[in-house]
Write an enzyme that holds these catalytic residues in place. Structure first.
Site, short mmCIF file in Angstrom:
data_model
loop_
_atom_site.label_atom_id
_atom_site.label_comp_id
_atom_site.label_asym_id
_atom_site.label_seq_id
_atom_site.Cartn_x
_atom_site.Cartn_y
_atom_site.Cartn_z
N TYR A 147 30.24 43.59 33.02
CA TYR A 147 30.37 44.96 33.52
C TYR A 147 31.79 45.43 33.28
O TYR A 147 32.75 44.70 33.56
CB TYR A 147 30.04 45.03 35.01
CG TYR A 147 30.19 46.43 35.60
CD1 TYR A 147 29.32 47.44 35.24
CD2 TYR A 147 31.21 46.72 36.51
CE1 TYR A 147 29.46 48.73 35.76
CE2 TYR A 147 31.36 47.99 37.04
CZ TYR A 147 30.48 48.98 36.67
OH TYR A 147 30.62 50.27 37.20
N ASP A 245 38.94 42.44 29.33
CA ASP A 245 38.82 43.27 30.53
C ASP A 245 39.25 42.41 31.72
O ASP A 245 38.48 41.62 32.25
CB ASP A 245 37.37 43.76 30.70
CG ASP A 245 37.20 44.57 31.97
OD1 ASP A 245 38.14 44.61 32.80
OD2 ASP A 245 36.12 45.16 32.16
N LYS A 273 42.21 47.34 39.80
CA LYS A 273 42.11 46.72 41.13
C LYS A 273 43.48 46.35 41.71
O LYS A 273 44.13 47.18 42.32
CB LYS A 273 41.16 45.52 41.08
CG LYS A 273 39.73 45.96 40.67
CD LYS A 273 38.69 44.91 40.93
CE LYS A 273 37.34 45.27 40.34
NZ LYS A 273 36.41 45.91 41.22
N1 PLP Z 1 35.85 46.07 34.62
C1 PLP Z 1 35.49 45.10 35.49
C2 PLP Z 1 35.55 43.67 35.07
C3 PLP Z 1 35.08 45.45 36.78
O1 PLP Z 1 34.70 44.49 37.64
C4 PLP Z 1 35.06 46.81 37.14
C5 PLP Z 1 34.62 47.22 38.49
O2 PLP Z 1 34.22 46.46 39.31
C6 PLP Z 1 35.44 47.77 36.20
C7 PLP Z 1 35.84 47.36 34.95
C8 PLP Z 1 35.42 49.23 36.54
O3 PLP Z 1 36.46 49.50 37.41
P1 PLP Z 1 36.40 50.80 38.38
O4 PLP Z 1 35.34 50.52 39.39
O5 PLP Z 1 37.78 50.87 38.95
O6 PLP Z 1 36.08 51.96 37.50
#
Ligand code: PLP
Length: 435
Positions: A147, A245, A273
């Site tokens: 994700y 990511d 985060k």
């Molecule tokens: N990338 C990862 C690995 C994530 O776990 C998340 C959200 O949980 C995101 C991207 C997206 O981040 P946001 O919720 O701040 O848009």
């Protein structure tokens, strides 16, 4: 154990549902997969949250990762207050943005230049556009069960087969957006290699492989030995960029992120985060020659009204300063190991099939024998049993992420006594789940 009342939460949920779709501003908060209505939080303090009915919980969500120092960390609140007294947003450059960028570049050496955004979704979306602009190629490869936020081309599901063109993972995602995404299993370098070769090096080739270096959204799944290096080698061979990511892993599994922990260097990195210290901030960065393709230097457009917001920068910088102090990650490992070992012993004693995946302070207890190495093996977990476990833990004052496919986060505000409280609650709750 006394039975808790959730009356005031229920009333707020009813009100919320009239004006907010599903009553929540992000779907997992609705707790549907664990069969309960959400509780509404009134406040947090350190490792605890208290709901509007006065129920107190040990918090193992930590706002889904950002709160690595727990709630209301005094130094972070002070930094926000001090910055706020000079204004909240300008839409013009500020000194604190430069310090934020310098700090990220210093912490993660593969990031030579970085741009701040406001969410992880924006970071991955922007990194992909940049990768496509830089390489002149259209396709991307993502991992099944990975994700990266809710951008169209990343919100796709796998078809059947080792490497498939994505199919829309949500109503509203056009087939065209999904078709340029190739989905392969996590922890499978050969599938990536084959997909890169099949796509070729023309305009329809692969611009980038995007991966959570430790998968965190199919439950926690660590990379197999050599997997990340295998991705590095395969992408380099085929002229595609490698994007890590690290929205979850950045500053979580180590100050230098997963890339520091595992010693593999991507071309681009997304963080989020923790870098916002509890306020909305994220960033993407990497090789200077790639980053310089961004507007205003280059042709790839990317922008944001609140990007680099001073309050978020202040909170994030203070969080990173605290994390950089000696002993931080050793402490997180100690606490994570204690919780992991306690959960495993409790699950074994309850006679339940289980598999604990953990990296430092982040972990998932899967209700299946395991090993869980990818999305297919994660799907073997007994989600109904997890729902029973979740509910029993909530009754006993432990707030778990409300899905088998999410990770628990331990913070520096937790201590041995609190971890032992969680383990004791888990012993009882696992017995309930085993019945
Ligand atoms: N990338 C990862 C690995 C994530 O776990 C998340 C959200 O949980 C995101 C991207 C997206 O981040 P946001 O919720 O701040 O848009």
């Amino acid at each position: 154990m006394t039975t808790r009342s959730y009356r005031d939460s229920a009333a707020l949920f009813a009100r919320g549902q009239r004006v907010i779709p599903g009553g929540v501003n992000s779907p997992v908060r609705a707790c549907r997969s664990v069969g309960v209505d959400p509780v509404f939080v009134a406040q947090g303090d350190g490792p605890h949250i208290t709901d509007v009915d006065g129920n107190r919980y040990v918090d193992l969500i930590g706002s889904w990762g950002p709160l690595i120092m727990g709630h209301c960390q005094a130094e972070i609140l002070d930094a926000i207050a001090e910055t706020m007294s000079s204004g909240t947003t300008f839409g013009a450059p500020t000194e604190i943005e430069v310090r934020f960028a310098e700090t990220i570049c210093e912490a993660i050496p593969s990031i030579e230049k970085v741009r701040a955004v406001s969410s992880g979704t924006e970071a991955t979306m922007s990194a992909l556009r940049l990768a496509r602009g830089f390489t002149g190629r259209a396709k991307i490869i993502k991992m099944d069960g990975g994700y990266h936020g809710h951008t169209d081309c990343l919100l796709v599901a796998a078809g059947s087969g080792a490497a498939t063109l994505g199919i829309p993972g949500s109503a509203g995602v056009p087939e065209g957006a999904a078709r340029d995404t190739i989905v392969v299993p996590y922890n499978d370098v050969a599938a990536v290699e084959a997909a890169l070769a099949a796509a070729g090096d023309g305009p329809d080739g692969v611009a980038a492989v995007i991966v959570e270096p430790v998968a965190g959204n199919m439950g926690l799944v660590p990379p197999a030995e050599g997997y990340l290096q295998g991705l590095r080698d395969a992408t380099a061979r085929h002229g595609a960029l490698l994007i890590f990511d690290e929205v979850i892993t950045g500053f979580r599994v180590g100050y230098g992120g997963a890339q520091g922990h595992f010693g593999v260097t991507p071309d681009l990195t997304c963080v989020g985060k923790i870098v916002g210290g509890g306020l909305p901030a994220a960033a993407f960065g990497g090789r200077a020659d790639i980053m310089d393709k961004l507007s205003p230097l280059g042709p790839v457009y990317q922008a944001g009204t609140l990007s680099g917001n001073p309050l978020a920068m202040a909170a994030g910088l203070k969080a990173l300063e605290i994390l950089h102090r000696p002993g931080t990650y050793e402490r997180l490992e100690e606490l994570g190991a204690r919780l992991g070992a306690g959960l495993v012993a409790a699950a074994r004693d309850a006679g339940l099939p289980h598999c604990l995946n953990r990296v430092g302070s982040v972990m998932t207890l899967f209700f299946c024998d395991g090993p869980v190495t990818d999305y297919a093996s994660a799907k073997a977990a007994d989600t109904a049993r997890f729902a029973t476990f979740f509910q029993a833990m909530r009754e006993r004052g432990v707030f778990l992420p409300p899905s088998q496919y999410e990770a628990m986060f331990v913070s520096l505000a937790h201590d041995e006594a609190i971890i032992d409280e969680v383990i004791a609650a888990a012993r009882e709750s696992l017995a309930v789940a085993a019945a």
